[in-house]
Design a protein around this motif. Sequence first.
Motif, PDB file in Angstrom:
ATOM      1  N   LEU A   1       7.058  15.295   7.274  1.00  0.00           N
ATOM      2  CA  LEU A   1       6.882  13.976   7.901  1.00  0.00           C
ATOM      3  C   LEU A   1       5.416  13.555   7.913  1.00  0.00           C
ATOM      4  O   LEU A   1       5.107  12.375   7.731  1.00  0.00           O
ATOM      5  N   ASP A   2       4.524  14.521   8.107  1.00  0.00           N
ATOM      6  CA  ASP A   2       3.098  14.179   8.063  1.00  0.00           C
ATOM      7  C   ASP A   2       2.697  13.732   6.663  1.00  0.00           C
ATOM      8  O   ASP A   2       1.899  12.806   6.494  1.00  0.00           O
ATOM      9  N   GLN A   3       3.259  14.421   5.660  1.00  0.00           N
ATOM     10  CA  GLN A   3       2.982  14.018   4.279  1.00  0.00           C
ATOM     11  C   GLN A   3       3.415  12.567   4.067  1.00  0.00           C
ATOM     12  O   GLN A   3       2.680  11.772   3.493  1.00  0.00           O
ATOM     13  N   GLU A   4       4.619  12.248   4.578  1.00  0.00           N
ATOM     14  CA  GLU A   4       5.090  10.874   4.425  1.00  0.00           C
ATOM     15  C   GLU A   4       4.172   9.903   5.142  1.00  0.00           C
ATOM     16  O   GLU A   4       3.852   8.830   4.617  1.00  0.00           O
ATOM     17  N   ALA A   5       3.726  10.275   6.337  1.00  0.00           N
ATOM     18  CA  ALA A   5       2.835   9.383   7.081  1.00  0.00           C
ATOM     19  C   ALA A   5       1.549   9.149   6.300  1.00  0.00           C
ATOM     20  O   ALA A   5       1.061   8.014   6.223  1.00  0.00           O
ATOM     21  N   ARG A   6       1.018  10.210   5.667  1.00  0.00           N
ATOM     22  CA  ARG A   6      -0.208  10.018   4.897  1.00  0.00           C
ATOM     23  C   ARG A   6       0.029   9.117   3.693  1.00  0.00           C
ATOM     24  O   ARG A   6      -0.806   8.274   3.360  1.00  0.00           O
ATOM     25  N   VAL A   7       1.205   9.288   3.031  1.00  0.00           N
ATOM     26  CA  VAL A   7       1.524   8.409   1.905  1.00  0.00           C
ATOM     27  C   VAL A   7       1.587   6.965   2.382  1.00  0.00           C
ATOM     28  O   VAL A   7       1.038   6.049   1.747  1.00  0.00           O
ATOM     29  N   LEU A   8       2.228   6.749   3.523  1.00  0.00           N
ATOM     30  CA  LEU A   8       2.356   5.378   4.024  1.00  0.00           C
ATOM     31  C   LEU A   8       0.987   4.810   4.374  1.00  0.00           C
ATOM     32  O   LEU A   8       0.672   3.667   4.034  1.00  0.00           O
ATOM     33  N   TYR A   9       0.161   5.604   5.042  1.00  0.00           N
ATOM     34  CA  TYR A   9      -1.159   5.100   5.426  1.00  0.00           C
ATOM     35  C   TYR A   9      -2.022   4.846   4.201  1.00  0.00           C
ATOM     36  O   TYR A   9      -2.942   4.036   4.249  1.00  0.00           O
ATOM     37  N   ALA A  10      -1.747   5.537   3.107  1.00  0.00           N
ATOM     38  CA  ALA A  10      -2.558   5.332   1.913  1.00  0.00           C
ATOM     39  C   ALA A  10      -2.093   4.128   1.117  1.00  0.00           C
ATOM     40  O   ALA A  10      -2.897   3.448   0.492  1.00  0.00           O
ATOM     41  N   LEU A  11      -0.792   3.839   1.116  1.00  0.00           N
ATOM     42  CA  LEU A  11      -0.287   2.838   0.183  1.00  0.00           C
ATOM     43  C   LEU A  11       0.436   1.673   0.825  1.00  0.00           C
ATOM     44  O   LEU A  11       0.428   0.572   0.289  1.00  0.00           O
ATOM     45  N   ALA A  12       1.090   1.876   1.952  1.00  0.00           N
ATOM     46  CA  ALA A  12       2.008   0.861   2.448  1.00  0.00           C
ATOM     47  C   ALA A  12       1.259  -0.283   3.105  1.00  0.00           C
ATOM     48  O   ALA A  12       0.079  -0.178   3.445  1.00  0.00           O
ATOM     49  N   SER A  13       1.959  -1.386   3.260  1.00  0.00           N
ATOM     50  CA  SER A  13       1.390  -2.505   3.987  1.00  0.00           C
ATOM     51  C   SER A  13       1.575  -2.274   5.486  1.00  0.00           C
ATOM     52  O   SER A  13       2.332  -1.398   5.910  1.00  0.00           O
ATOM     53  N   ASP A  14       0.886  -3.079   6.279  1.00  0.00           N
ATOM     54  CA  ASP A  14       0.966  -2.899   7.733  1.00  0.00           C
ATOM     55  C   ASP A  14       2.386  -3.093   8.239  1.00  0.00           C
ATOM     56  O   ASP A  14       2.837  -2.394   9.150  1.00  0.00           O
ATOM     57  N   GLU A  15       3.108  -4.047   7.618  1.00  0.00           N
ATOM     58  CA  GLU A  15       4.477  -4.289   8.066  1.00  0.00           C
ATOM     59  C   GLU A  15       5.351  -3.072   7.811  1.00  0.00           C
ATOM     60  O   GLU A  15       6.174  -2.690   8.642  1.00  0.00           O
ATOM     61  N   GLU A  16       5.154  -2.464   6.619  1.00  0.00           N
ATOM     62  CA  GLU A  16       5.972  -1.294   6.307  1.00  0.00           C
ATOM     63  C   GLU A  16       5.662  -0.145   7.257  1.00  0.00           C
ATOM     64  O   GLU A  16       6.562   0.597   7.673  1.00  0.00           O
TER      65      GLU A  16
ATOM     66  N   PRO B   1      -2.813  -0.774  -0.766  1.00  0.00           N
ATOM     67  CA  PRO B   1      -3.501   0.519  -0.796  1.00  0.00           C
ATOM     68  C   PRO B   1      -4.765   0.497   0.051  1.00  0.00           C
ATOM     69  O   PRO B   1      -5.443  -0.525   0.142  1.00  0.00           O
ATOM     70  N   SER B   2      -5.040   1.643   0.647  1.00  0.00           N
ATOM     71  CA  SER B   2      -6.217   1.746   1.493  1.00  0.00           C
ATOM     72  C   SER B   2      -7.087   2.874   0.980  1.00  0.00           C
ATOM     73  O   SER B   2      -6.592   3.977   0.717  1.00  0.00           O
ATOM     74  N   GLY B   3      -8.357   2.593   0.776  1.00  0.00           N
ATOM     75  CA  GLY B   3      -9.266   3.591   0.222  1.00  0.00           C
ATOM     76  C   GLY B   3      -9.368   4.822   1.095  1.00  0.00           C
ATOM     77  O   GLY B   3      -9.207   5.951   0.636  1.00  0.00           O
ATOM     78  N   PHE B   4      -9.589   4.598   2.386  1.00  0.00           N
ATOM     79  CA  PHE B   4      -9.657   5.725   3.320  1.00  0.00           C
ATOM     80  C   PHE B   4      -8.365   6.529   3.286  1.00  0.00           C
ATOM     81  O   PHE B   4      -8.376   7.754   3.300  1.00  0.00           O
ATOM     82  N   GLY B   5      -7.248   5.791   3.239  1.00  0.00           N
ATOM     83  CA  GLY B   5      -5.960   6.469   3.237  1.00  0.00           C
ATOM     84  C   GLY B   5      -5.797   7.345   2.017  1.00  0.00           C
ATOM     85  O   GLY B   5      -5.303   8.467   2.108  1.00  0.00           O
ATOM     86  N   LEU B   6      -6.229   6.834   0.856  1.00  0.00           N
ATOM     87  CA  LEU B   6      -6.101   7.625  -0.371  1.00  0.00           C
ATOM     88  C   LEU B   6      -6.976   8.860  -0.310  1.00  0.00           C
ATOM     89  O   LEU B   6      -6.552   9.956  -0.695  1.00  0.00           O
TER      90      LEU B   6
END
Lengths: 136, 150, 269
Positions: C186-201, C89-94
């Motif tokens: 798709l943007d929503q998904e990108a924001r979810v990924l940037y908030a929670l996913a790891s760099d590899e994902e 998880p990334s604080g900025f992303g959340l």
Amino acid sequence: MTLWVAVACGIMLTIGAVCAFVRAERGPSMLDRVVAVDVVVASVLATVALVSAWTGRVDLVPVLVVLALVGFIGSVTVARFAAADSDDDRRILSREEARELERARREAELAEAEERRSGSGGSSATVGREQQEGGS
Amino acid sequence: MIAEGSILDTVLHVLAAVLFLAGSFLAMVAGLGIARFPDLLARMHAATKPQVLGLGMLLTGLALEIRTGVVIWTLVLVLLFQLITAPVSAHMVGRAGYRTGRVRDDLLVVDELTDDLAAVRRTEHVTDIDDADDAMVQALADTEKRGSDA
Amino acid sequence: MSRRPSNDVVRADAPRTDAAATSGVAGGAAQPGVTLRRRPSVTAVVWLAVVWVLLWGDLTIANVLAGLMVALAVAWFLPLPRVPFAGRPSGFGLVRLFGRLAGDIVVASVHVAAVALRFGHEPRGGVLRVRLRSRSDLYLTLTADLCSLVPGSIIVEAHRATGTLYVHTLDLSGPGAVEHARTVVLDQEARVLYALASDEEIAAAGLPPRRFGGPSRARGGAAVASRAVPDQGAPGSGRSGSSSGSSAVSGAGDRGTRSRRRDEGGDAR
């Protein structure tokens, strides 16, 4: 909160709830009704919040919690058991139609009982079935 | 605590009144929309609005009026429940509506789900989207290939 | 937004098959309902205890203890399926995710209200196929949840094996509305990924690397844009109402039987 704000909010909430009730009555499907009832629940939640703010009653707040949860359970239950119903079932019958159906059913029962009593009643059985089909 | 009659107190009261009016307005528009929209999915769009934003506004307004710690936390909980449950029930009702044929096809500009289901049914004799993961994968790949060829 | 990723990004190196979906980056999405948790998860217990304390309304030792006991009992006797999570998880992303979500909800509510108040105008919506770029059940579910939360879009169907969401959008009249609706998901998904996913994902999903909870502008933006160009004429995107209507008739007949048969598996668990 001044009186006019509360009155205006109350009027708007009432209009919304009445419209949702109209939809719940018209249907046409169970799912439409449950969505409409969800809106009614949301309006009731809003009204409880309004009353609570107007009177300053804190004891109404748990009601909000309960309503927020119960609305969810209702719609999920209906959605879970939603099935494709036929066009005939989709509509709520008017009072005359319901009475007609009930009469036909009762006549069919009477005819059946008559047939059973007389032992061999081929002709009366067909009459009963005709009545049943004509009624429904 | 904020003193009764102070400027901040007045500002908070006005803010709460505005939030209450806006939230009630959203609930009214949701009622209008749900009575007016032509099919189930459109009505559901109208219904999401008071459940999410309208309720959020009303609860914020209530919190500004009451300003007690315990009550505010309970209100946060109510909003949280609503935010968690609203999408779930919307998805379930929407999916059940689609699967029971409650969506009016003549009102849809595009309907790619029906297209894909038809494609799945062409490739294999299956009736259920969930029985047919392989067929679905295949059908989507075919659709993409057709799209890139064109 | 300047970045406009389009749908149906075909990756030759990663065909979406069942195997790819289940043994994906997220560490193997197990079959739902099969592998239940053996022991209660700490997160679930803490969350339930917090709800308990909030419901009671005051923070006392007795309340916290009772809450923990009830939470343990619930988590022990009613186990839920394991949710594989390998993210970071990334604080900025959340902050970005929830800030944008709040803004979206307000804007979309106003939009839907405007549509509802325009009498004499029937909204014409559509069901769009959106293929997500990540292959994790968790991100699929979260994206679907957040999209449903915003008025104006509802997820009618989610398909795990292909990572596909079918989203119904209220008003698609107007040029470019179909592409726009896809971009929103798709943007929503990108924001979810940037908030929670790891760099590899994030890399596996084909998104530019993360920086302060969002995409880094340096090279990623250009890459996404160039990839998006050939997909603009995605299959079915420009289809007219009449042709989709004719194919819809064939499918409408047996929807009912299907709904009866497929009751057990919610595929978007």
